[in-house]
Design a protein around this motif. Structure first.
Motif, PDB file in Angstrom:
ATOM      1  N   VAL A 249      17.023  17.791 -10.251  1.00  0.00           N
ATOM      2  CA  VAL A 249      17.338  18.135  -8.869  1.00  0.00           C
ATOM      3  C   VAL A 249      17.253  19.642  -8.677  1.00  0.00           C
ATOM      4  CG1 VAL A 249      19.115  18.075  -7.076  1.00  0.00           C
ATOM      5  CG2 VAL A 249      18.823  16.127  -8.625  1.00  0.00           C
ATOM      6  N   GLY A 250      16.605  20.048  -7.602  1.00  0.00           N
ATOM      7  CA  GLY A 250      16.542  21.462  -7.237  1.00  0.00           C
ATOM      8  C   GLY A 250      15.387  22.209  -7.878  1.00  0.00           C
ATOM      9  N   ASN A 251      15.116  23.369  -7.329  1.00  0.00           N
ATOM     10  CA  ASN A 251      14.081  24.278  -7.808  1.00  0.00           C
ATOM     11  C   ASN A 251      14.787  25.380  -8.587  1.00  0.00           C
ATOM     12  OD1 ASN A 251      12.237  26.364  -8.130  1.00  0.00           O
ATOM     13  ND2 ASN A 251      11.555  26.388  -6.003  1.00  0.00           N
ATOM     14  N   PRO A 252      14.826  25.294  -9.945  1.00  0.00           N
ATOM     15  CA  PRO A 252      15.579  26.279 -10.722  1.00  0.00           C
ATOM     16  C   PRO A 252      15.091  27.709 -10.537  1.00  0.00           C
ATOM     17  CG  PRO A 252      14.329  24.831 -12.193  1.00  0.00           C
ATOM     18  CD  PRO A 252      14.170  24.304 -10.799  1.00  0.00           C
ATOM     19  N   GLY A 253      13.810  27.889 -10.183  1.00  0.00           N
ATOM     20  CA  GLY A 253      13.289  29.235  -9.941  1.00  0.00           C
ATOM     21  C   GLY A 253      13.722  29.778  -8.590  1.00  0.00           C
TER      22      GLY A 253
END
Length: 194
Positions: free
Chosen positions: A80-84
Motif C-alpha cells: 500500500v502506498g508509494n514509498p518514494g
C-alpha cells in the motif's frame, strides 16, 4: 516489412529499507525499480498523460508512465502506498533515478506485481528488440513481457553492482502485429530481487 526496434525498460533492485515515522516502523520490501522503457510496439489501457506510446522507430516509455485506471487495471501491487512519495499518488513505488536522462524509476516491485502501458505498433508485422534498463545489487530477478496477454519472453536480471547502477538487458527478436490500434503491454515480475 521487418524492423529492428529497441524497447528499453529501466528496472532497479531494492533491498528492504525501513524508516521510523512517529511510533511506527515503515519498511520497503525487497523488489526492484523501473526507470524507463524504450518501446516501439506496445499498448495498454487508458494512458498516463496526453498520449499513448507510439511504437515505431526508437521510442522510450518512462516506467513511471504506466497507464491510469488503478489497481488491477493499470497495475497490480502487493503493498500500500508509494514509498518514494513522488510523481504519482497510487500504490506503485516511484523515486528519482540517477540513470542517464534523470527523471524517475519504479521501485519496490515484488513477485506477482505488474504494470501496463498503452502502445500502438504501426507496422502490420515486424520484429523488434525489447531492451530493458535495469539496476540490481544481486542477480536472480526475472521479468516477463506480454502484449495483449501473449507472452513475448522473459529476461533475467543480472547483478549490476547496485540499486542505481544501470545496465541494459535485451529480449531479442520479438514478432509483433501492429496497425490494429492500441495494445496492452504488460511487465510482470516473476521473481523479485532486482
Amino acid at each position: 516489412m521487418t524492423l529492428a526496434a529497441l524497447k528499453t525498460f529501466w528496472f532497479r533492485a531494492v533491498a528492504a529499507t525501513c524508516r521510523l515515522t512517529g511510533h511506527s516502523k515503515v519498511c520497503r520490501a525487497p523488489g526492484y525499480s523501473l526507470s524507463e522503457l524504450e518501446v516501439y510496439p506496445q499498448p495498454a489501457r487508458a494512458f498516463w498523460g496526453d498520449r499513448s506510446h507510439h511504437v515505431g522507430g526508437t521510442n522510450i516509455i518512462q516506467a513511471e508512465n504506466y497507464d491510469t485506471g488503478g489497481e488491477s487495471v493499470a497495475y497490480y501491487n502487493t503493498t500500500v502506498g508509494n514509498p518514494g512519495g513522488v510523481y504519482r499518488s497510487d500504490d506503485v513505488g516511484i523515486e528519482p533515478t540517477s540513470d542517464t536522462g534523470g527523471g524517475y524509476d519504479v521501485n519496490s516491485l515484488n513477485t506477482g506485481e505488474w504494470l501496463e502501458y498503452t502502445a500502438n505498433p504501426p507496422y502490420p508485422t515486424a520484429n523488434y528488440t525489447i531492451s530493458l534498463r535495469v539496476a540490481a545489487p544481486a542477480a536472480g530477478g526475472q521479468l516477463r513481457v506480454r502484449i495483449n496477454g501473449a507472452v513475448l519472453g522473459t529476461v533475467n536480471i543480472p547483478n549490476t553492482g547496485g540499486w542505481q547502477t544501470w545496465q541494459t538487458v535485451t529480449l531479442p527478436t520479438v514478432s509483433l502485429t501492429g496497425g490494429i490500434g492500441s495494445q496492452a503491454l504488460r511487465l510482470e515480475v516473476i521473481t523479485n530481487g532486482f
